[in-house]
Design a protein around this motif. Structure first.
Motif, PDB file in Angstrom:
ATOM      1  N   UNK A   1       8.735  77.401  70.537  1.00 40.89           N
ATOM      2  CA  UNK A   1       7.882  77.817  71.647  1.00 40.89           C
ATOM      3  C   UNK A   1       8.636  77.849  72.971  1.00 40.89           C
ATOM      4  N   UNK A   2       9.894  77.434  73.002  1.00 47.10           N
ATOM      5  CA  UNK A   2      10.712  77.634  74.198  1.00 47.10           C
ATOM      6  C   UNK A   2      11.211  79.075  74.309  1.00 47.10           C
ATOM      7  N   UNK A   3      10.726  79.932  73.375  1.00 44.21           N
ATOM      8  CA  UNK A   3      10.976  81.374  73.383  1.00 44.21           C
ATOM      9  C   UNK A   3      12.427  81.716  73.056  1.00 44.21           C
TER      10      UNK A   3
ATOM     11  N   UNK B   1       8.956  67.478  67.659  1.00 45.34           N
ATOM     12  CA  UNK B   1       9.850  66.612  68.438  1.00 45.34           C
ATOM     13  C   UNK B   1      11.077  67.386  68.917  1.00 45.34           C
ATOM     14  N   UNK B   2      11.015  68.733  68.824  1.00 45.87           N
ATOM     15  CA  UNK B   2      12.041  69.662  69.322  1.00 45.87           C
ATOM     16  C   UNK B   2      13.326  69.639  68.487  1.00 45.87           C
ATOM     17  N   UNK B   3      13.271  69.172  67.256  1.00 47.28           N
ATOM     18  CA  UNK B   3      14.480  69.048  66.450  1.00 47.28           C
ATOM     19  C   UNK B   3      14.336  69.781  65.125  1.00 47.28           C
ATOM     20  N   UNK B   4      15.493  70.118  64.557  1.00 54.94           N
ATOM     21  CA  UNK B   4      15.609  70.713  63.223  1.00 54.94           C
ATOM     22  C   UNK B   4      16.526  69.812  62.405  1.00 54.94           C
TER      23      UNK B   4
ATOM     24  N   UNK C   1      14.359  73.105  73.312  1.00 50.36           N
ATOM     25  CA  UNK C   1      13.764  72.310  74.397  1.00 50.36           C
ATOM     26  C   UNK C   1      12.250  72.188  74.271  1.00 50.36           C
ATOM     27  N   UNK C   2      11.664  72.747  73.199  1.00 50.44           N
ATOM     28  CA  UNK C   2      10.215  72.640  72.989  1.00 50.44           C
ATOM     29  C   UNK C   2       9.936  72.654  71.496  1.00 50.44           C
TER      30      UNK C   2
END
Length: 423
Positions: A91-93, A50-53, A71-72
């Motif tokens: 994975x948004x690098x 869900x793009x969160x930590x 953002x990913x």
């Protein structure tokens, strides 16, 4: 013999264990991809698609920090062994480095510009190449980018790295120094496929070659396992090339690694549903470091330099007493305290009648003496009246200072009380 011949999973012979849920941590709205415990075991960090930590407090189940800078998909998280940093790889690098206590974002690492070495002396040494991406694109690592710190916290080792050349893209593993987490200090070559996980061995080892100790400037040798999609490589801080590799062990992609506490067992997991266990003989990886508990050049000081011991700013020579008299009573701004307590302090606003008039100091009655003029032998008074003044004896006033509360008061003569006997 009946237990040996029993089929696997037989309910009559399997181990009896009872597991109970201790705490349910609810906060992510999608699947969780990675977890990492704090060094003290009181907190845990999780990364999700869900793009969160999220940083959790385990005992209360409270959500301490919700970090949404990615953002990913967040595919890897790790906690600093010193308890100061939390890192995540997506994975948004991008590689994000947070302050664990407050959740503040410290660094966002995604690109790196390498300096181009001049071929001849005529070229400018400041010429640089175009900035390139440090990490592979989305989907190259099959959902996981599990990073890890070395056991002493000096280096951060990250998977999914790439080094682009004019001909091809090489898959590498990056190492970041704790003193500068903005850019990698080196990369480890070897894998033919993208790297998905890194796990550092918790044991420190002695150097095999004493000359390598001078190059690394570390008193011990560290080992870390690097897993690509199809192979596992073992590296150490003594050399850049891997000293061991394991391949053709699974039918599907490798997902994770785990070391035992003594550093003699390495477990490998895969998408095919099986685990591979690598066991090493005693001292096969090296001789354990004899002074493993000693901390030499703690990396904690590199991240947060101590500001308590900074030198104080020097006072301007034009007004040396300004810094000492700030935030004080303005009437005391011109007072100059003498080094000798028996010396009269000088004041320029007229609060002290005359320079040669002694200043009274609070003393006991036994220590008080009468002041007489050394020339006439009579008691002196600024107004011609006879009055007794009290001064400090030089022999008993070495550790005393003048009382500033009475410098503006005119000394009063002592009272004489007549006592009448009552019959």
């Amino acid at each position: 013999s009946s237990g040996i011949n029993a089929e696997y999973g037989d309910s009559e012979n399997q181990n009896k264990e009872h597991w109970v849920a201790y705490k349910m941590l609810r906060g992510h709205i999608e699947d969780i991809m990675d977890l990492s415990w704090a060094p003290d075991g009181k907190m845990v960090v999780s990364g999700s698609i869900d793009n969160s930590v999220i940083i959790w407090e385990v005992k209360t189940g409270k959500k301490l920090h919700l970090l949404k800078e990615h953002s990913h998909y967040v595919q890897g998280v790790t906690w600093d062994p010193l308890g100061e940093l939390v890192c995540s790889l997506s994975s948004d690098r991008t590689l994000l480095i947070y302050e664990a206590a407050r959740g503040n974002l410290l660094h966002n690492v995604s690109k790196h510009r390498r300096e181009k070495k001049p071929v001849s002396t005529e070229e400018k040494p400041a010429e640089r190449e175009k900035a390139s991406r440090l990490f592979v694109e989305e989907g190259a690592t099959k959902y996981f980018r599990r990073l890890d710190f070395t056991p002493d916290g000096a280096f951060l080792v990250t998977p999914a790295g790439q080094v682009s050349t004019a001909e091809d893209v090489n898959h590498v593993t990056f190492m970041f120094s704790r003193s500068n987490l903005k850019k990698p200090v080196c990369h480890l070559p070897g894998p033919q496929k993208p790297v998905c996980a890194v796990r550092c061995c918790p044991v420190l080892y002695e150097y095999r070659n004493k000359e390598s100790k001078k190059r690394t400037n570390l008193p011990y040798r560290m080992i870390y396992a690097v897993a690509s999609l199809s192979e596992v490589f073992l590296y150490d801080t003594e050399q850049f090339a891997p000293f061991c590799s394991v391949s053709d062990i699974h039918y599907a992609c490798i997902t994770d690694l785990a070391w035992s506490s003594n550093g003699r067992v390495l477990t490998i997991t895969s998408y095919d549903g099986f685990c591979t266990v690598l066991s090493f003989d005693q001292d096969e990886l090296g001789i354990p470091y004899s002074s493993q508990t000693a901390q030499i050049n703690s990396p904690r000081l590199l991240l947060r330099p101590d500001t308590k011991n900074k030198k104080k700013k020097k006072t301007s020579p034009k007004n040396p007493a300004r810094s000492e008299t700030e935030n004080k009573d303005p009437n005391l701004s011109t007072l100059e305290l003498p080094s000798d307590p028996c010396t009269t302090p000088k004041r320029h606003n007229g609060l002290i009648p005359a320079p040669d008039t002694p200043v009274p100091t609070t003393l006991s009655a036994d220590d008080a003496v009468k002041h007489t003029s050394p020339e006439s032998g009579e008691q002196s008074s600024p107004q011609g009246e006879k009055e007794e003044r009290v001064v400090v004896p030089a022999a008993k006033s070495q550790n005393l200072e003048p009382s500033l509360n009475c410098v503006s008061n005119k000394p009063k003569p002592p009272r004489r009380v007549a006592l009448t006997k009552i019959e």
